[in-house]
Scaffold this motif. Structure first.
Motif, PDB file in Angstrom:
ATOM      1  N   LEU A 130       8.095   2.596  -3.015  1.00 67.04           N
ATOM      2  CA  LEU A 130       6.887   2.479  -3.825  1.00 67.04           C
ATOM      3  C   LEU A 130       5.924   1.453  -3.230  1.00 67.04           C
ATOM      4  N   ARG A 131       6.458   0.352  -2.713  1.00 66.38           N
ATOM      5  CA  ARG A 131       5.585  -0.648  -2.085  1.00 66.38           C
ATOM      6  C   ARG A 131       4.837  -0.042  -0.889  1.00 66.38           C
ATOM      7  N   LEU A 132       5.532   0.791  -0.132  1.00 64.86           N
ATOM      8  CA  LEU A 132       4.881   1.440   1.015  1.00 64.86           C
ATOM      9  C   LEU A 132       3.832   2.441   0.532  1.00 64.86           C
ATOM     10  N   ALA A 133       4.178   3.255  -0.457  1.00 66.39           N
ATOM     11  CA  ALA A 133       3.248   4.284  -0.939  1.00 66.39           C
ATOM     12  C   ALA A 133       2.013   3.674  -1.593  1.00 66.39           C
ATOM     13  N   ARG A 134       2.164   2.532  -2.267  1.00 69.28           N
ATOM     14  CA  ARG A 134       1.022   1.886  -2.926  1.00 69.28           C
ATOM     15  C   ARG A 134      -0.063   1.455  -1.944  1.00 69.28           C
ATOM     16  N   LEU A 135       0.305   1.314  -0.683  1.00 68.70           N
ATOM     17  CA  LEU A 135      -0.688   0.912   0.314  1.00 68.70           C
ATOM     18  C   LEU A 135      -1.805   1.931   0.442  1.00 68.70           C
ATOM     19  N   MET A 136      -1.562   3.176   0.002  1.00 67.32           N
ATOM     20  CA  MET A 136      -2.628   4.183   0.030  1.00 67.32           C
ATOM     21  C   MET A 136      -3.823   3.763  -0.815  1.00 67.32           C
TER      22      MET A 136
END
Length: 315
Positions: A146-152
């Motif tokens: 989720l932390r990676l995806a939130r970077l979008m």
């Protein structure tokens, strides 16, 4: 699924749906991260899966590695630890409740870097295991994803934070149930590492005659030992893997080029068009001409395209 896991899953569902539109495979601006949004069940798709982590936020999918079936959904994740020919199909999706997933590709060097930095101890002499597996999603893994995806939603942070979050995901996976299986592909001297080199040789030379003795030499194994480990790791023999690669490429060529079946048969390494037609029918359910006509008609009816046919192989 716990309440905390469900909250993370719901947030990821909304995030993927926001960025990936209807029936779209969306390559995000986060390196090696792809979102998939699919409004319907798909036909079986045939392709080579690269080393990757896949998580389904909503929906259900099945994969076949040779005769071995894998089914996974929001409670699971799928790891493919080396290049493998697979058959995949979305089996639960609708316009109201679409299939939503993400795929994160990684490399051997990225795994090795995390192993070295974290000092996770893995014995390279452990027996090799299947190079594709389904694990139970854990809160620590989903948090990292989720932390990676939130970077979008924060593109200015991607260059600095994306590599950090990707390392965290790999770190969590290495600590999990299948950590040893994942680590094996990065540890020089392990059976998995050596079989991986042989697989890559088959992939690069798929249209050439198969010489098992040469593959065993690449893997630094006797022929009998090589066969045994190859089957354990890939669920198929070297010849079966080569056959799948040839037929997948033949189908792609028939879809994208105006070549007849005999010409394509020779291009992918077959010496006999009749043998090619038999094996093609066995894998795809009908002879080349019939199969390609059906595929194109199906996608014409749904206003699809050849590009979509090939792209759906990536979901």
């Amino acid at each position: 699924m716990s309440e905390e896991l469900r909250k993370r899953q719901d947030e990821l569902t909304k995030l993927i749906e926001h960025h990936a539109h209807h029936d779209q495979i969306f390559k995000t601006t986060v390196p090696s991260l792809t979102f998939i949004h699919c409004d319907k069940m798909t036909e079986r798709a045939y392709r080579v899966y690269n080393p990757s982590f896949c998580f389904i936020a909503q929906g259900l999918k099945e994969l076949f590695l040779a005769e071995e079936r894998f089914e996974y959904g929001p409670s699971n994740y799928l790891i493919t630890s080396m290049n493998l020919p697979v058959t995949g199909q979305v089996i639960k999706a609708s316009p109201e409740v679409p299939y939503l997933s993400l795929k994160l590709e990684f490399t051997q060097n990225e795994i090795l870097e995390v192993l070295n930095d974290s000092r996770i101890q893995i014995n390279p002499k452990e027996n090799g295991s299947r190079a594709m597996f389904v694990g139970q999603i854990e809160l620590s893994i989903l948090d990292a994803v989720l932390r990676l995806a939130r970077l979008m939603d924060h593109p200015q942070d991607i260059p600095y934070l994306a590599p950090i979050h990707k390392k965290e995901i790999i770190y969590r996976l290495l600590q999990g149930e299948y950590g040893v299986a994942l680590a094996q592909i990065a540890l020089e001297g392990s059976n998995t590492y050596r079989i991986r080199d042989a697989i890559n040789e088959i992939i690069h030379q798929y249209d050439q005659p198969l010489r098992v003795e040469e593959l065993a030499e690449i893997a630094s194994m006797s022929v009998s030992t090589f066969h045994r480990h190859f089957k354990v790791i890939t669920a198929m023999s070297p010849l079966q893997l080569q056959k799948q690669l040839r037929l997948q490429e033949a189908r792609r060529l028939l879809l994208t080029e105006s070549a007849d079946a005999s010409e394509v048969a020779y291009r992918v390494g077959y010496e006999s068009p009749s043998q090619f037609s038999r094996e093609y029918s066995r894998m795809f359910g009908s002879p080349p001409k019939t199969d390609i006509k059906r595929l194109k008609e199906t996608y014409d009816q749904t206003q699809g395209s050849t590009d979509q046919i090939l792209a759906e192989s990536n979901v």
